[in-house]
Design a protein around this motif. Sequence first.
Motif: not given
Length: 169
Positions: A16-21
């Motif tokens: 979530k965080s990796t892709l979202g960022r």
Amino acid sequence: MLPMHIFLVGMTGGGKSTLGRKLAANLGLRFVDTDQRVCEMMGLSEADIIKQFGEEFYQNAETGVLMGLSAEPPSIVATGGRMPMLKENVKLMQNQGIIIHVEKPLDQLLAEALVRQQGGEDELSHDEIVAQYNRRIGYYRACADHTLDNAHGPVQGLSALTEMVEELA
């Protein structure tokens, strides 16, 4: 560009965080990580907040972050893994945007956690990850407007997520 927030839900380690960022950077949008925001507000790590104040306090803080997002411009939001387990959080996300479940198979989550453990990172045990997955997966699937298959690596995941979000814009 976005008419509303895009909320990414799913298991810890699912991307979530990796892709979202990366998505937010590529599209020139703001990125919000709800866990990070709670920790910044408290000046403590997630583990320390839960240890000192309890799980319910942490969940209430996450709900507060969601409420605060209603006054902010649309952004890509990576949510904490337990956030969709509370009905009020799901309602807040539904009222403010689109919910995308970033799904990664359990065997991959376990393998990646093992690698992080071997690297010295603090991780849940195999049994704890399986139990957490079994407890949470139904919540993620039930609240999601869309599901992103993130089983094929971050490049393919980012490409699929970008396409999905561009179609929503």
